[in-house]
Design an enzyme around this catalytic site. Structure first.
Site, short mmCIF file in Angstrom:
data_model
loop_
_atom_site.label_atom_id
_atom_site.label_comp_id
_atom_site.label_asym_id
_atom_site.label_seq_id
_atom_site.Cartn_x
_atom_site.Cartn_y
_atom_site.Cartn_z
N CYS A 1 19.76 36.25 -14.28
CA CYS A 1 18.41 36.77 -14.11
C CYS A 1 18.03 36.82 -12.63
O CYS A 1 17.07 37.48 -12.26
CB CYS A 1 17.41 35.93 -14.88
SG CYS A 1 17.34 34.23 -14.37
N HIS A 2 18.81 36.15 -11.78
CA HIS A 2 18.50 36.20 -10.35
C HIS A 2 18.82 37.56 -9.75
O HIS A 2 18.41 37.84 -8.62
CB HIS A 2 19.30 35.10 -9.62
CG HIS A 2 20.78 35.23 -9.79
ND1 HIS A 2 21.43 34.76 -10.91
CD2 HIS A 2 21.73 35.78 -9.00
CE1 HIS A 2 22.74 35.00 -10.79
NE2 HIS A 2 22.94 35.64 -9.65
#
Length: 143
Positions: free
Chosen positions: A113-114
Site C-alpha cells: 500500500c506504500h
DNA sequence: GCTTTTTAGCCCG
DNA sequence: CGGGCTAAAAAGC
C-alpha cells in the site's frame, strides 16, 4: 533490522523491527513452520533491498471490496507508484473508498500500500508516514 | 435495519 | 483557503 517468527494460538506471527518501529504479521494456520521461517527471510531480504516481491500463501480477514483492493496492490510493480485516483478508476470506485481500504491493510509490504500516493502529496500510512517514505526509498523511489 | 458521520482523495472557484 | 462530490465502513439510533 531484526525479524523473527513465532507460533501463536491463532496462527503464526512474524515480527520485524527497524529503527525502533515494529510490524507484526499474522499468518493463517495452514502455513507450515518451514514456510514461516521462509517468510521471515523474505521480509528481511525485502527490507535489505535484496528481494522485490514477497510470495507466500496468506488468508486475511476483510470485506470482499477490501480484498479486491488489496489484491490489486500486488500488481503495482516494484519501485512504481500509482495515485488513489488511478487505482479507484481501475477498480470502478472512488478515491476515498480506496483510501479506506488501504487504511485497513492487514499485511503491509506484502500488500504494498506504500506504492499508492495522493495526487499532490505522499498520502497517509498507518503506523507512521516515515515507514512509507522508508519503504519507497528502499525501492529506489524518491518521493 | 436504516441514517448519519468519518475518511490514507479530488476538483473547482 | 473553502465547499461539494464521492463510496465504503463505522458509529449511532
Amino acid at each position: 533490522m531484526n525479524c523473527q517468527s513465532f507460533e501463536t494460538e491463532s496462527g503464526y506471527l512474524c515480527v520485524y523491527e527497524k529503527d525502533g518501529r515494529v510490524f507484526k504479521i499474522q499468518f493463517n494456520q495452514r502455513c507450515e513452520g518451514k514456510i514461516n521461517r521462509e517468510i521471515a527471510t523474505q521480509f528481511q531480504e525485502y527490507l535489505e533491498g535484496r528481494r522485490k516481491t514477497l510470495d507466500f500463501p496468506v488468508e486475511v480477514p476483510g470485506t470482499e471490496f477490501q480484498k479486491r483492493v488489496w489484491a490489486s496492490l500486488r500488481k503495482i510493480p516494484y519501485g512504481h507508484v500509482v495515485t488513489y485516483k488511478e487505482l479507484a478508476e481501475k477498480l470502478k470506485t472512488a478515491p476515498r473508498a480506496v483510501g479506506q481500504a488501504l487504511k485497513a491493510n492487514p499485511l503491509p509490504i506484502y500488500f504494498p500500500c506504500h506504492r499508492v500516493v495522493a495526487k499532490d502529496s505522499i498520502g497517509g500510512f498507518t503506523g507512521g508516514i516515515q515507514w512509507k517514505r522508508m519503504l519507497l526509498k528502499i525501492e529506489g523511489c524518491e518521493f
